[in-house]
Every structure is written in structure tokens, then in C-alpha cells.
Motif scaffolding. Structure first.
Motif, PDB file in Angstrom:
ATOM      1  N   GLN A 100      17.289  14.050  24.428  1.00  0.00           N
ATOM      2  CA  GLN A 100      15.971  13.286  24.888  1.00  0.00           C
ATOM      3  C   GLN A 100      14.851  14.307  24.407  1.00  0.00           C
ATOM      4  OE1 GLN A 100      17.460  11.954  28.718  1.00  0.00           O
ATOM      5  NE2 GLN A 100      17.001  10.025  27.993  1.00  0.00           N
ATOM      6  N   ARG A 101      13.837  14.053  23.586  1.00  0.00           N
ATOM      7  CA  ARG A 101      12.758  14.886  23.448  1.00  0.00           C
ATOM      8  C   ARG A 101      11.697  14.800  24.609  1.00  0.00           C
ATOM      9  NH1 ARG A 101       7.729  14.152  20.616  1.00  0.00           N
ATOM     10  NH2 ARG A 101       8.408  12.015  20.438  1.00  0.00           N
ATOM     11  N   GLU A 102      11.213  15.825  25.091  1.00  0.00           N
ATOM     12  CA  GLU A 102      10.190  15.866  25.858  1.00  0.00           C
ATOM     13  C   GLU A 102       9.175  16.440  25.640  1.00  0.00           C
ATOM     14  OE1 GLU A 102      11.323  14.756  30.307  1.00  0.00           O
ATOM     15  OE2 GLU A 102      10.420  16.726  30.341  1.00  0.00           O
ATOM     16  N   LEU A 103       9.191  17.402  24.710  1.00  0.00           N
ATOM     17  CA  LEU A 103       8.088  18.113  23.904  1.00  0.00           C
ATOM     18  C   LEU A 103       7.099  17.027  23.198  1.00  0.00           C
ATOM     19  CD1 LEU A 103       9.374  21.438  22.856  1.00  0.00           C
ATOM     20  CD2 LEU A 103       7.923  21.311  24.613  1.00  0.00           C
ATOM     21  N   LYS A 104       5.987  17.084  23.172  1.00  0.00           N
ATOM     22  CA  LYS A 104       5.084  16.505  22.219  1.00  0.00           C
ATOM     23  C   LYS A 104       4.332  17.760  21.300  1.00  0.00           C
ATOM     24  CE  LYS A 104       4.114  12.785  25.542  1.00  0.00           C
ATOM     25  NZ  LYS A 104       4.563  11.566  24.669  1.00  0.00           N
ATOM     26  N   TYR A 105       4.210  17.108  20.180  1.00  0.00           N
ATOM     27  CA  TYR A 105       3.678  18.183  19.002  1.00  0.00           C
ATOM     28  C   TYR A 105       2.487  17.772  18.780  1.00  0.00           C
ATOM     29  CZ  TYR A 105       8.860  18.575  19.254  1.00  0.00           C
ATOM     30  OH  TYR A 105      10.198  18.548  19.593  1.00  0.00           O
ATOM     31  N   PHE A 106       1.345  18.562  19.038  1.00  0.00           N
ATOM     32  CA  PHE A 106      -0.122  18.243  18.490  1.00  0.00           C
ATOM     33  C   PHE A 106      -0.278  19.330  17.451  1.00  0.00           C
ATOM     34  CE2 PHE A 106       0.255  15.886  22.400  1.00  0.00           C
ATOM     35  CZ  PHE A 106      -0.534  14.578  22.277  1.00  0.00           C
ATOM     36  N   PHE A 107      -0.948  18.920  16.322  1.00  0.00           N
ATOM     37  CA  PHE A 107      -1.709  19.948  15.389  1.00  0.00           C
ATOM     38  C   PHE A 107      -3.313  19.740  15.409  1.00  0.00           C
ATOM     39  CE2 PHE A 107       2.585  19.206  13.768  1.00  0.00           C
ATOM     40  CZ  PHE A 107       2.883  20.404  13.345  1.00  0.00           C
ATOM     41  N   ILE A 108      -3.843  21.020  15.810  1.00  0.00           N
ATOM     42  CA  ILE A 108      -5.462  20.982  15.413  1.00  0.00           C
ATOM     43  C   ILE A 108      -5.588  21.218  13.828  1.00  0.00           C
ATOM     44  CG2 ILE A 108      -7.424  22.302  15.958  1.00  0.00           C
ATOM     45  CD1 ILE A 108      -6.194  22.698  18.699  1.00  0.00           C
ATOM     46  N   VAL A 109      -5.906  20.265  13.308  1.00  0.00           N
ATOM     47  CA  VAL A 109      -6.309  20.693  11.757  1.00  0.00           C
ATOM     48  C   VAL A 109      -7.856  20.812  11.796  1.00  0.00           C
ATOM     49  CG1 VAL A 109      -6.463  19.496   9.504  1.00  0.00           C
ATOM     50  CG2 VAL A 109      -4.442  19.165  11.017  1.00  0.00           C
ATOM     51  N   ARG A 110      -7.877  21.938  11.003  1.00  0.00           N
ATOM     52  CA  ARG A 110      -9.237  22.497  10.835  1.00  0.00           C
ATOM     53  C   ARG A 110      -9.686  22.927   9.334  1.00  0.00           C
ATOM     54  NH1 ARG A 110      -7.472  26.080  14.780  1.00  0.00           N
ATOM     55  NH2 ARG A 110      -8.439  25.954  16.807  1.00  0.00           N
ATOM     56  N   GLU A 111      -8.602  23.540   8.456  1.00  0.00           N
ATOM     57  CA  GLU A 111      -8.813  23.449   6.952  1.00  0.00           C
ATOM     58  C   GLU A 111      -7.586  23.236   6.275  1.00  0.00           C
ATOM     59  OE1 GLU A 111     -10.690  27.295   5.885  1.00  0.00           O
ATOM     60  OE2 GLU A 111     -11.479  27.530   7.791  1.00  0.00           O
ATOM     61  N   VAL A 112      -7.613  22.038   6.191  1.00  0.00           N
ATOM     62  CA  VAL A 112      -6.486  21.570   5.402  1.00  0.00           C
ATOM     63  C   VAL A 112      -6.904  20.360   4.444  1.00  0.00           C
ATOM     64  CG1 VAL A 112      -4.070  20.016   5.468  1.00  0.00           C
ATOM     65  CG2 VAL A 112      -4.708  21.762   7.338  1.00  0.00           C
ATOM     66  N   GLU A 113      -6.731  20.902   2.981  1.00  0.00           N
ATOM     67  CA  GLU A 113      -7.186  19.958   1.939  1.00  0.00           C
ATOM     68  C   GLU A 113      -6.412  18.800   1.956  1.00  0.00           C
ATOM     69  OE1 GLU A 113      -7.802  20.122  -2.880  1.00  0.00           O
ATOM     70  OE2 GLU A 113      -7.400  21.990  -1.662  1.00  0.00           O
ATOM     71  N   GLY A 114      -7.375  17.477   1.887  1.00  0.00           N
ATOM     72  CA  GLY A 114      -6.741  16.221   2.010  1.00  0.00           C
ATOM     73  C   GLY A 114      -6.384  15.610   3.242  1.00  0.00           C
ATOM     74  N   LEU A 115      -6.804  16.133   4.584  1.00  0.00           N
ATOM     75  CA  LEU A 115      -6.649  15.769   5.720  1.00  0.00           C
ATOM     76  C   LEU A 115      -8.223  15.929   6.487  1.00  0.00           C
ATOM     77  CD1 LEU A 115      -3.434  16.872   7.345  1.00  0.00           C
ATOM     78  CD2 LEU A 115      -4.060  14.629   6.633  1.00  0.00           C
ATOM     79  N   VAL A 116      -8.442  14.959   7.168  1.00  0.00           N
ATOM     80  CA  VAL A 116      -9.695  14.776   8.051  1.00  0.00           C
ATOM     81  C   VAL A 116      -9.507  15.888   9.209  1.00  0.00           C
ATOM     82  CG1 VAL A 116     -11.212  13.396   9.701  1.00  0.00           C
ATOM     83  CG2 VAL A 116     -10.026  12.491   7.486  1.00  0.00           C
ATOM     84  N   ASN A 117     -10.446  16.796   9.657  1.00  0.00           N
ATOM     85  CA  ASN A 117     -10.214  17.814  10.441  1.00  0.00           C
ATOM     86  C   ASN A 117     -10.121  16.675  12.044  1.00  0.00           C
ATOM     87  OD1 ASN A 117     -10.656  19.624   8.822  1.00  0.00           O
ATOM     88  ND2 ASN A 117     -12.584  20.455   9.711  1.00  0.00           N
ATOM     89  N   GLY A 118      -9.195  17.454  12.685  1.00  0.00           N
ATOM     90  CA  GLY A 118      -9.014  16.710  14.181  1.00  0.00           C
ATOM     91  C   GLY A 118      -7.876  17.089  14.748  1.00  0.00           C
ATOM     92  N   LEU A 119      -7.392  16.373  15.721  1.00  0.00           N
ATOM     93  CA  LEU A 119      -6.133  16.396  16.445  1.00  0.00           C
ATOM     94  C   LEU A 119      -5.303  15.307  16.168  1.00  0.00           C
ATOM     95  CD1 LEU A 119      -4.953  18.031  18.923  1.00  0.00           C
ATOM     96  CD2 LEU A 119      -5.508  16.001  20.373  1.00  0.00           C
ATOM     97  N   TYR A 120      -3.983  15.951  15.621  1.00  0.00           N
ATOM     98  CA  TYR A 120      -2.953  14.965  15.182  1.00  0.00           C
ATOM     99  C   TYR A 120      -1.845  15.068  16.204  1.00  0.00           C
ATOM    100  CZ  TYR A 120      -5.535  14.391  10.941  1.00  0.00           C
ATOM    101  OH  TYR A 120      -6.483  14.222   9.917  1.00  0.00           O
ATOM    102  N   GLU A 121      -1.008  14.141  16.332  1.00  0.00           N
ATOM    103  CA  GLU A 121       0.301  14.044  16.862  1.00  0.00           C
ATOM    104  C   GLU A 121       1.405  13.674  16.059  1.00  0.00           C
ATOM    105  OE1 GLU A 121       3.007  12.372  20.895  1.00  0.00           O
ATOM    106  OE2 GLU A 121       0.923  11.750  20.442  1.00  0.00           O
ATOM    107  N   TYR A 122       2.575  14.621  16.063  1.00  0.00           N
ATOM    108  CA  TYR A 122       3.759  14.113  15.115  1.00  0.00           C
ATOM    109  C   TYR A 122       4.843  13.662  15.894  1.00  0.00           C
ATOM    110  CZ  TYR A 122       7.961  14.466  12.118  1.00  0.00           C
ATOM    111  OH  TYR A 122       8.798  14.268  11.360  1.00  0.00           O
ATOM    112  N   ILE A 123       5.191  12.393  15.512  1.00  0.00           N
ATOM    113  CA  ILE A 123       6.199  11.736  16.138  1.00  0.00           C
ATOM    114  C   ILE A 123       7.539  11.838  15.254  1.00  0.00           C
ATOM    115  CG2 ILE A 123       6.909   9.622  17.256  1.00  0.00           C
ATOM    116  CD1 ILE A 123       3.978   9.147  17.504  1.00  0.00           C
TER     117      ILE A 123
END
Length: 226
Positions: A100-123
Motif C-alpha cells: 500500500q503506497r503512502e508516499l506521494k510524489y510531486f515534481f517541481i518543474v522549472r526547466e523541462v522542454e515541452g512541459l509547463v513550469n509548475g507542480l506535478y503529481e505522479y500517480i
């Protein structure tokens, strides 16, 4: 006698966990969902070479670049799942206590070509990278060092202080172990690709709350990638 700082930290967290009235249950709203189902698990070196080559570095190269496929491949290599006998049964890339996964994974994207800068969650269970609606984009408030602030991508390992799934007394240690396994894989693959990374020992939770809004998520630590 010097204080046992690890013990003090665990005691502090235990007291926080018992006082649920301090926190607002987290309700994350997504602005965009990106499916990673078509991304392959590709690595060009052996496990032995990866282990020998893994390193941490806080020195940011003058020029570094990420394309969105780079980030997607790193996520798939370290966090994705495969389905078990039912839709609710998942096998994770790294150890997950009790399945059972308890951790949540969030990415702060600042410089990734093709992605809008911001906060992302991977599910992992749905294989979606979701852009999160945030209160503020001042991500600098979460960190203290220039190499953290200037990284192209930062991974935040978080757990929810209210919506606890597993009933282990040492659940925090399970979360720390699981996030460490993911970080090890990421650092090995980043080193293979000639990129750099370093783990942050502390994340400013007040700054995190200002970005996401009042919530019950606790950022454990971060991995900066550049």
C-alpha cells in the motif's frame, strides 16, 4: 550527553500525527493529466555499472537541459507499477510495505522542454503525471541553497499526516526506506546520462503550504536534478 536527533525528530512527528486538528485534509485539484503509458523502460547500462557510477553533486553545469521524455523515462524507471491479478492490485518498482503506497510524489518543474513550469503529481497506479493547481509559484520558499533553487526538476517525497493508510508503528521509517530506494535508482540513471543530482536534507513545510495552500501533506525531503 548529546541529543539523539533522529529520535527527537521521530517523537516530534508522532506528536504532529496525534494532533490532526492542525491540518486541513489535502484536496489536490489537477489542471492537466498526462499519460505515461506509452513510455518504455529503457536504460543503456548494466546494474553493476550504474552502482559504480552513481554520484551526488551540487555543482550545476553551465548548460543543462531536460526534455519531457527525459523526465518521463526517469519516472517510469523508478516509480511505475505493473498490475496484479485485479485492477486494485499493483506491483511497485521499489519496495512498498504492505503493498500500500503512502508516499506521494510531486515534481517541481522549472526547466523541462515541452512541459509547463509548475507542480506535478505522479500517480503510479494510473500512470498519470498531473499538473496541480497551486496557490503560488514561488517554489524558492521551499529551499535554502542555490543549487536547490536553480535545479531544473525537483522531486518531493511527501506523505499525508491525516489520511494514513498503513497502521505500522514505524511507518515513517518505511516511507524513508521507500523514498531512498527511488532516489537511488534516479541517481544511478542520472549519473548514467551525464546529469547531476543531490538530495536535500530539509524542505520548508511552511513554504510548501504557501505553494499548495493549507494541507496535511508533509514533505520529507527532495531530490534536485540538473
Amino acid at each position: 550527553m548529546d541529543k539523539n536527533l533522529s529520535l527527537e525528530f521521530v517523537k516530534e512527528l508522532e506528536s504532529v500525527l496525534k494532533n490532526e486538528t492542525e491540518f486541513v485534509p489535502t484536496e489536490v485539484e489537477y489542471l492537466e493529466e498526462i499519460s505515461l503509458s506509452g513510455i518504455g523502460l529503457n536504460s543503456s547500462v548494466t546494474l553493476e555499472d550504474s552502482l559504480l557510477g552513481r554520484k551526488s553533486s551540487r555543482e550545476i553545469l553551465e548548460e543543462f537541459s531536460y526534455e519531457k521524455k527525459d523526465l518521463f523515462e526517469l519516472i517510469k524507471l523508478s516509480m511505475s507499477t505493473r498490475k496484479g491479478s485485479s485492477d486494485n492490485n499493483h506491483f511497485y518498482m521499489t519496495p512498498v510495505a504492505g503493498g500500500q503506497r503512502e508516499l506521494k510524489y510531486f515534481f517541481i518543474v522549472r526547466e523541462v522542454e515541452g512541459l509547463v513550469n509548475g507542480l506535478y503529481e505522479y500517480i503510479p497506479e494510473s500512470d498519470l503525471l498531473c499538473r496541480v493547481k497551486i496557490k503560488s509559484d514561488d517554489f524558492d520558499k521551499l529551499f535554502y541553497e542555490n543549487w536547490e533553487i536553480d535545479s531544473g526538476v525537483t522531486l518531493l517525497f511527501c506523505f499525508d499526516l491525516i489520511q494514513i493508510v498503513r497502521q505500522y508503528h514505524n511507518n515513517l521509517l518505511h516511507c524513508a526506506f521507500e523514498s531512498g530506494c527511488i532516489s537511488q535508482i534516479l541517481q544511478m540513471e542520472l549519473s548514467n546520462r551525464g546529469k547531476r543530482s543531490c538530495i536535500s536534507g530539509y524542505v520548508n513545510r511552511i513554504g510548501f503550504n504557501q505553494v499548495l495552500g493549507p494541507n496535511s501533506l508533509f514533505p520529507m525531503y527532495a531530490l534536485s536534478m540538473f
